[in-house]
Design a protein around this motif. Structure first.
Motif, PDB file in Angstrom:
ATOM      1  N   UNK A  15       8.127 -10.174  68.702  1.00 29.42           N
ATOM      2  CA  UNK A  15       9.181 -10.018  69.697  1.00 29.42           C
ATOM      3  C   UNK A  15       9.063 -11.082  70.787  1.00 29.42           C
ATOM      4  N   UNK A  16       7.861 -11.342  71.248  1.00 27.59           N
ATOM      5  CA  UNK A  16       7.648 -12.355  72.285  1.00 27.59           C
ATOM      6  C   UNK A  16       8.021 -13.735  71.783  1.00 27.59           C
ATOM      7  N   UNK A  17       7.724 -14.004  70.515  1.00 26.95           N
ATOM      8  CA  UNK A  17       8.043 -15.317  69.948  1.00 26.95           C
ATOM      9  C   UNK A  17       9.542 -15.555  69.983  1.00 26.95           C
ATOM     10  N   UNK A  18      10.328 -14.556  69.658  1.00 24.04           N
ATOM     11  CA  UNK A  18      11.780 -14.707  69.643  1.00 24.04           C
ATOM     12  C   UNK A  18      12.360 -14.639  71.045  1.00 24.04           C
ATOM     13  N   UNK A  19      11.957 -13.647  71.802  1.00 26.40           N
ATOM     14  CA  UNK A  19      12.583 -13.418  73.094  1.00 26.40           C
ATOM     15  C   UNK A  19      12.047 -14.325  74.188  1.00 26.40           C
ATOM     16  N   UNK A  20      10.908 -14.952  73.966  1.00 23.56           N
ATOM     17  CA  UNK A  20      10.339 -15.828  74.971  1.00 23.56           C
ATOM     18  C   UNK A  20      10.946 -17.220  74.981  1.00 23.56           C
ATOM     19  N   UNK A  21      11.720 -17.558  73.966  1.00 25.26           N
ATOM     20  CA  UNK A  21      12.304 -18.886  73.874  1.00 25.26           C
ATOM     21  C   UNK A  21      13.644 -18.915  74.613  1.00 25.26           C
ATOM     22  N   UNK A  22      13.808 -19.942  75.422  1.00 21.43           N
ATOM     23  CA  UNK A  22      15.056 -20.159  76.145  1.00 21.43           C
ATOM     24  C   UNK A  22      15.619 -21.501  75.694  1.00 21.43           C
ATOM     25  N   UNK A  23      16.899 -21.528  75.400  1.00 26.04           N
ATOM     26  CA  UNK A  23      17.549 -22.749  74.943  1.00 26.04           C
ATOM     27  C   UNK A  23      17.258 -23.891  75.918  1.00 26.04           C
ATOM     28  N   UNK A  24      16.881 -25.035  75.376  1.00 28.99           N
ATOM     29  CA  UNK A  24      16.519 -26.198  76.173  1.00 28.99           C
ATOM     30  C   UNK A  24      17.771 -26.933  76.653  1.00 28.99           C
ATOM     31  N   UNK A  25      17.689 -27.443  77.869  1.00 33.37           N
ATOM     32  CA  UNK A  25      18.786 -28.231  78.423  1.00 33.37           C
ATOM     33  C   UNK A  25      18.650 -29.680  77.966  1.00 33.37           C
ATOM     34  N   UNK A  26      19.692 -30.446  78.168  1.00 29.21           N
ATOM     35  CA  UNK A  26      19.648 -31.867  77.832  1.00 29.21           C
ATOM     36  C   UNK A  26      18.548 -32.551  78.639  1.00 29.21           C
ATOM     37  N   UNK A  85      13.902 -20.119  67.049  1.00 33.07           N
ATOM     38  CA  UNK A  85      14.085 -21.044  68.168  1.00 33.07           C
ATOM     39  C   UNK A  85      15.175 -22.063  67.840  1.00 33.07           C
ATOM     40  N   UNK A  86      15.157 -22.571  66.624  1.00 30.46           N
ATOM     41  CA  UNK A  86      16.199 -23.520  66.216  1.00 30.46           C
ATOM     42  C   UNK A  86      17.568 -22.847  66.226  1.00 30.46           C
ATOM     43  N   UNK A  87      17.614 -21.614  65.791  1.00 33.47           N
ATOM     44  CA  UNK A  87      18.880 -20.875  65.783  1.00 33.47           C
ATOM     45  C   UNK A  87      19.402 -20.685  67.207  1.00 33.47           C
ATOM     46  N   UNK A  88      18.506 -20.325  68.128  1.00 29.08           N
ATOM     47  CA  UNK A  88      18.926 -20.173  69.531  1.00 29.08           C
ATOM     48  C   UNK A  88      19.390 -21.508  70.110  1.00 29.08           C
ATOM     49  N   UNK A  89      18.701 -22.586  69.756  1.00 30.74           N
ATOM     50  CA  UNK A  89      19.025 -23.901  70.309  1.00 30.74           C
ATOM     51  C   UNK A  89      20.335 -24.451  69.753  1.00 30.74           C
ATOM     52  N   UNK A  90      20.520 -24.334  68.447  1.00 33.01           N
ATOM     53  CA  UNK A  90      21.630 -25.021  67.797  1.00 33.01           C
ATOM     54  C   UNK A  90      22.765 -24.104  67.356  1.00 33.01           C
ATOM     55  N   UNK A  91      22.564 -22.794  67.380  1.00 34.93           N
ATOM     56  CA  UNK A  91      23.640 -21.863  67.066  1.00 34.93           C
ATOM     57  C   UNK A  91      23.396 -21.035  65.810  1.00 34.93           C
ATOM     58  N   UNK A  92      23.952 -19.824  65.844  1.00 34.38           N
ATOM     59  CA  UNK A  92      23.802 -18.889  64.724  1.00 34.38           C
ATOM     60  C   UNK A  92      24.415 -19.423  63.439  1.00 34.38           C
ATOM     61  N   UNK A  93      25.419 -20.271  63.566  1.00 37.26           N
ATOM     62  CA  UNK A  93      26.082 -20.793  62.376  1.00 37.26           C
ATOM     63  C   UNK A  93      25.222 -21.806  61.621  1.00 37.26           C
ATOM     64  N   UNK A  94      24.073 -22.176  62.173  1.00 38.94           N
ATOM     65  CA  UNK A  94      23.189 -23.165  61.545  1.00 38.94           C
ATOM     66  C   UNK A  94      22.040 -22.540  60.755  1.00 38.94           C
ATOM     67  N   UNK A  95      22.022 -21.217  60.639  1.00 36.54           N
ATOM     68  CA  UNK A  95      20.880 -20.547  60.005  1.00 36.54           C
ATOM     69  C   UNK A  95      20.707 -20.949  58.543  1.00 36.54           C
ATOM     70  N   UNK A  96      21.799 -21.182  57.824  1.00 31.69           N
ATOM     71  CA  UNK A  96      21.660 -21.589  56.418  1.00 31.69           C
ATOM     72  C   UNK A  96      20.986 -22.953  56.312  1.00 31.69           C
ATOM     73  N   UNK A  97      21.337 -23.871  57.197  1.00 29.04           N
ATOM     74  CA  UNK A  97      20.706 -25.192  57.223  1.00 29.04           C
ATOM     75  C   UNK A  97      19.228 -25.054  57.557  1.00 29.04           C
ATOM     76  N   UNK A  98      18.942 -24.249  58.557  1.00 30.89           N
ATOM     77  CA  UNK A  98      17.560 -24.045  58.989  1.00 30.89           C
ATOM     78  C   UNK A  98      16.734 -23.476  57.837  1.00 30.89           C
ATOM     79  N   UNK A  99      17.244 -22.458  57.186  1.00 34.94           N
ATOM     80  CA  UNK A  99      16.512 -21.843  56.074  1.00 34.94           C
ATOM     81  C   UNK A  99      16.338 -22.805  54.909  1.00 34.94           C
ATOM     82  N   UNK A 100      17.291 -23.680  54.706  1.00 35.00           N
ATOM     83  CA  UNK A 100      17.201 -24.648  53.615  1.00 35.00           C
ATOM     84  C   UNK A 100      16.120 -25.692  53.878  1.00 35.00           C
TER      85      UNK A 100
END
Length: 141
Positions: A15-26, A85-100
């Motif tokens: 839970x901490x691993x997922x909830x502790x991540x905050x999307x990074x700014x530019x 973390x990648x999903x939070x950063x880049x969007x839920x629609x990118x999960x298939x790419x991330x998993x691949x």
């Protein structure tokens, strides 16, 4: 009771691993890249390739990409890229790419951490994790 405590500990860590991540700014992205260029002085001509999201298979590039991924909390040396973390950063629609694209160290025991980070990163970029809008924001900022 002992197993219950162990189970709750694992749930808490997950839970901490997922909830502790905050999307990074530019700005945070730029800062991480600058810090890693200082640690791993990639030649200027190679850095120009980064602007086109091209990454040569060179040790200095592998170390740089690993450094940036770790600083941004995208990558952990024992696990590789963290899909949540990648999903939070880049969007839920990118999960298939991330998993691949994300791989596991056990599947490539001879890879260095840098090679692992670069290989997965190149796949993520090639498959479209980085949108044109995101590229523009990074490069213009």
């Amino acid at each position: 009771m002992k197993y219950c405590i162990i189970f709750l500990l694992f749930v808490g860590i997950a839970s901490a691993r997922l909830h502790g991540y905050v999307k990074r700014t530019v700005e945070q992205l730029k800062e991480a890249r600058a810090d890693c260029i200082e640690k791993f002085p990639v030649p200027a001509e190679t850095r120009e390739l980064f602007k086109k999201f091209e990454y040569p298979e060179e040790e200095i590039v592998e170390n740089y990409v690993h450094c940036v991924a770790v600083e941004l909390q995208y990558f952990v040396d024992t696990e590789g890229y963290i899909d949540e973390h990648l999903e939070k950063q880049f969007g839920n629609d990118k999960i298939d790419i991330i998993n691949k694209c994300i791989t596991f160290k056990k599947d490539h025991p001879d890879w260095t951490l840098g090679h692992w980070a670069l290989s997965d990163w190149k796949c993520l970029v090639k498959e479209g994790l980085i949108t044109e809008e995101y590229k523009t924001a990074i490069l213009e900022h």
